[in-house]
Design a protein around this motif. Structure first.
Motif, PDB file in Angstrom:
ATOM      1  N   GLU A 117       0.851  -1.193   0.000  1.00 28.61           N
ATOM      2  CA  GLU A 117       0.000   0.000   0.000  1.00 28.61           C
ATOM      3  C   GLU A 117       0.879   1.233   0.000  1.00 28.61           C
ATOM      4  OE1 GLU A 117      -3.869   0.459   2.469  1.00 28.61           O
ATOM      5  OE2 GLU A 117      -2.334   1.550   3.601  1.00 28.61           O
ATOM      6  N   ALA A 118       0.598   2.150  -0.897  1.00 24.40           N
ATOM      7  CA  ALA A 118       1.380   3.382  -1.012  1.00 24.40           C
ATOM      8  C   ALA A 118       0.432   4.565  -0.879  1.00 24.40           C
ATOM      9  CB  ALA A 118       2.125   3.414  -2.340  1.00 24.40           C
ATOM     10  N   ARG A 119       0.056   4.846   0.356  1.00 26.16           N
ATOM     11  CA  ARG A 119      -0.947   5.887   0.594  1.00 26.16           C
ATOM     12  C   ARG A 119      -0.459   6.925   1.592  1.00 26.16           C
ATOM     13  NH1 ARG A 119      -6.901   2.938   0.797  1.00 26.16           N
ATOM     14  NH2 ARG A 119      -6.658   1.721  -1.122  1.00 26.16           N
ATOM     15  N   ILE A 120      -0.967   8.124   1.435  1.00 24.66           N
ATOM     16  CA  ILE A 120      -0.802   9.178   2.440  1.00 24.66           C
ATOM     17  C   ILE A 120      -2.066   9.173   3.291  1.00 24.66           C
ATOM     18  CG2 ILE A 120      -0.639  11.661   2.837  1.00 24.66           C
ATOM     19  CD1 ILE A 120       0.990  11.905   0.290  1.00 24.66           C
ATOM     20  N   LEU A 153       6.447  26.245   3.668  1.00 23.37           N
ATOM     21  CA  LEU A 153       5.583  25.513   4.578  1.00 23.37           C
ATOM     22  C   LEU A 153       6.134  24.105   4.785  1.00 23.37           C
ATOM     23  CD1 LEU A 153       2.125  26.523   3.042  1.00 23.37           C
ATOM     24  CD2 LEU A 153       3.208  27.484   5.085  1.00 23.37           C
ATOM     25  N   THR A 154       6.044  23.629   6.022  1.00 20.07           N
ATOM     26  CA  THR A 154       6.615  22.320   6.362  1.00 20.07           C
ATOM     27  C   THR A 154       5.512  21.322   6.654  1.00 20.07           C
ATOM     28  OG1 THR A 154       8.563  23.397   7.311  1.00 20.07           O
ATOM     29  CG2 THR A 154       8.173  21.085   7.898  1.00 20.07           C
ATOM     30  N   PRO A 155       5.377  20.311   5.813  1.00 19.95           N
ATOM     31  CA  PRO A 155       4.350  19.292   6.068  1.00 19.95           C
ATOM     32  C   PRO A 155       4.858  18.140   6.925  1.00 19.95           C
ATOM     33  CG  PRO A 155       5.294  18.939   3.911  1.00 19.95           C
ATOM     34  CD  PRO A 155       6.016  20.124   4.507  1.00 19.95           C
ATOM     35  N   SER A 168      10.331  14.278   1.160  1.00 20.81           N
ATOM     36  CA  SER A 168      10.170  13.664   2.473  1.00 20.81           C
ATOM     37  C   SER A 168       9.310  14.508   3.398  1.00 20.81           C
ATOM     38  CB  SER A 168      11.539  13.446   3.125  1.00 20.81           C
ATOM     39  OG  SER A 168      12.338  12.593   2.347  1.00 20.81           O
ATOM     40  N   SER A 169       8.737  13.841   4.377  1.00 18.76           N
ATOM     41  CA  SER A 169       8.036  14.531   5.451  1.00 18.76           C
ATOM     42  C   SER A 169       9.022  15.420   6.205  1.00 18.76           C
ATOM     43  CB  SER A 169       7.416  13.510   6.404  1.00 18.76           C
ATOM     44  OG  SER A 169       6.818  14.132   7.506  1.00 18.76           O
ATOM     45  N   GLY A 170       8.581  16.600   6.609  1.00 17.77           N
ATOM     46  CA  GLY A 170       9.416  17.498   7.390  1.00 17.77           C
ATOM     47  C   GLY A 170      10.280  18.438   6.571  1.00 17.77           C
ATOM     48  N   VAL A 183       4.757   8.261  -3.527  1.00 19.39           N
ATOM     49  CA  VAL A 183       4.826   7.263  -2.466  1.00 19.39           C
ATOM     50  C   VAL A 183       5.045   5.894  -3.110  1.00 19.39           C
ATOM     51  CG1 VAL A 183       3.691   6.302  -0.429  1.00 19.39           C
ATOM     52  CG2 VAL A 183       3.170   8.645  -1.162  1.00 19.39           C
ATOM     53  N   GLU A 184       6.018   5.129  -2.586  1.00 22.41           N
ATOM     54  CA  GLU A 184       6.302   3.805  -3.114  1.00 22.41           C
ATOM     55  C   GLU A 184       6.383   2.791  -1.968  1.00 22.41           C
ATOM     56  OE1 GLU A 184       9.598   3.505  -5.743  1.00 22.41           O
ATOM     57  OE2 GLU A 184       9.035   5.251  -6.952  1.00 22.41           O
TER      58      GLU A 184
END
Length: 465
Positions: A117-120, A153-155, A168-170, A183-184
């Motif tokens: 699964e490649a999900r956000i 903005l930082t997610p 990447s996150s951050g 996303v993989e």
């Protein structure tokens, strides 16, 4: 010396006993055979065998039918046998136990499958503003105040287990244009397009005493973050923002206040003493309401209508039967908790598309293993208390419509219908309407708690129409 003699006697007896067992069985136990699963394939997908945990995991594509999978390879230790064979078809919707036997030795291995699964699952800007995720279109929309800016903005991003994401996150990025996140996860790949919209004119607001939503209590914060993810054009503002005119209400249609206080808010005087920030902004809220703005008031916020003229000059129409527990000592639900739909109100928009339980006239809100503060601000009805002898007396005095009642007949959900250009108001004060559980018991499975989100979505759809 006595202890030594005693131990010697016990050892001798044990030896005799073992010898007797050997003679009666004819042969000694053969416990030196290996009981390993060395290789497994399901539909030619290779299983990863972990000898330490004796777990075997087969990775599958994100969409793959598992109810009838064929064992296409199965290798065991020399001379070992098991309860499955090559060519056999198995239903892998649930894990299977492979019982391996070698002589008199045996071991159990657990065979399971995992879809790639490649999900956000969550996308939050600057630790505050949650995005609305449309899985069907792989798009994410985030609304932020214009004052935040948009070029750096930082997610913070939550993704599927074992997946990777790029960027990447951050990592701070410029969102003046949509940004694509890839996303993989093994065979699964997804590309999400994130659009950030800076707005000065929100369509819906969540209000509270905190300067920003991160400083809200966990109960209110959870509710607020759901709103930011699910209600288009929604923002958080403080009561101070409202009072000082820092929030542009020109396009706002609904204001939601979900008010939690550990230990509860018991009646008019306690509400007046504790909700000072809200009451400092009551003139602004009253003006919003009298000019057609709708209000969604939940938990102890249901006291507010009496203070902004909704019930005329009668300021004492606040709920008369209130209580609550502390979040860190919340009550454990032994099963589903519910309240009743008031007679004749099953077709009201608030109660549509709910997860149904045994009673079609009940609104089920929690599941076994959920910890709940049971924070309640209801109206006790009856001549034994005074104030509201019966439902007709309550309706006449408040001008509201009953939507839901508790097990003892107390009113726990009601509506002040829009009239004379004034906005409508939905109030829910049942202790069952609970957003945040500080912990879940082992084995907790969410089923009915989804109704909290469904009810809330229904309320916004109804008030925004």
């Amino acid at each position: 010396m006595k202890r030594l003699i005693k131990n010697t006697i016990i050892a001798a007896l044990a030896a005799v006993t073992l010898a007797a067992c050997s003679d009666s069985e004819g042969d000694s136990l053969s416990l030196d055979g290996d009981c390993n699963v060395e290789a497994v394939k399901l539909d030619d997908f290779i299983g990863n065998c972990d000898p330490k945990t004796r777990n075997i995991l087969v990775r599958l594509p994100e969409v793959y039918e598992t109810s009838a999978m064929k064992i296409t390879d199965l290798k065991l230790s020399a001379n070992a046998t098991c309860n499955f064979s090559v060519g056999e078809t198995v239903n892998m919707d649930a894990a299977k136990v492979i019982h391996v036997v070698n002589g008199d030795a045996s071991l159990d291995w657990t065979l399971s499958v995992l879809h790639d699964e490649a999900r956000i699952s969550q996308f939050v800007i600057n630790g505050t503003y949650a995005g609305s995720i449309d899985e069907a279109t792989k798009t994410i929309t985030v609304y932020i105040p214009a004052s935040e800016g948009i070029t750096s903005l930082t997610p913070t991003i939550a993704i599927s287990d074992n997946a990777t994401i790029n960027p990447s996150s951050g990592v701070a990025l410029d969102f003046s244009q949509p940004v694509v996140y890839n996303v993989e996860n093994n065979s699964a790949k997804s590309a999400y397009t994130v659009t950030v919209i800076a707005t000065e004119k929100p369509k819906a607001l969540f209000v509270g005493s905190a300067a920003n939503l991160n400083d809200l209590d966990p109960e209110a914060k959870t509710a607020c973050q759901w709103m930011l993810s699910n209600v288009e054009g929604s923002l958080y503002v403080s009561f101070a923002d409202l009072q000082n005119g820092n929030a542009d209400l020109s396009e706002c249609k609904v204001i939601w206040w979900h008010y939690h206080v550990d230990g509860g808010v018991d009646g008019h005087d306690i509400f007046q003493a504790k909700a000072t920030d809200a009451l400092a902004a009551k003139n602004e809220i009253r003006s919003f309401y009298e000019n057609g703005g709708a209000l969604f008031l939940t938990r102890y916020a249901t006291n507010l209508p009496s203070f902004i003229g909704v019930t005329g000059d009668d300021e004492w129409t606040t709920p008369n039967n209130c209580w609550g527990q502390n979040e860190d000592a919340a009550e454990l639900c032994g099963g589903p908790w519910d309240f009743k739909i008031y007679s004749g109100m099953n077709s009201h928009p608030l109660w549509q598309n709910l997860v149904q339980g045994d009673d079609p006239n009940s609104v089920y809100c929690t599941d076994a293993g959920y910890h709940i503060t049971n924070s309640t601000a209801q109206y006790h009805i009856g001549t034994d208390w005074g104030g509201y002898d019966d439902y007709d007396a309550w309706t006449t005095r408040t001008g509201a419509t009953i939507l839901g009642v508790g097990g003892d007949g107390a009113i726990v959900a009601w509506e002040y219908p829009a009239h004379d250009n004034k906005g409508g108001i939905i109030c829910i004060s049942s202790g069952c309407y609970d957003w945040y559980s500080y912990k879940y018991e082992d084995g907790y499975t969410e089923k009915f708690h989804k109704n909290i989100e469904i009810i809330t979505k229904n309320a916004f759809n109804h008030l925004l129409k």
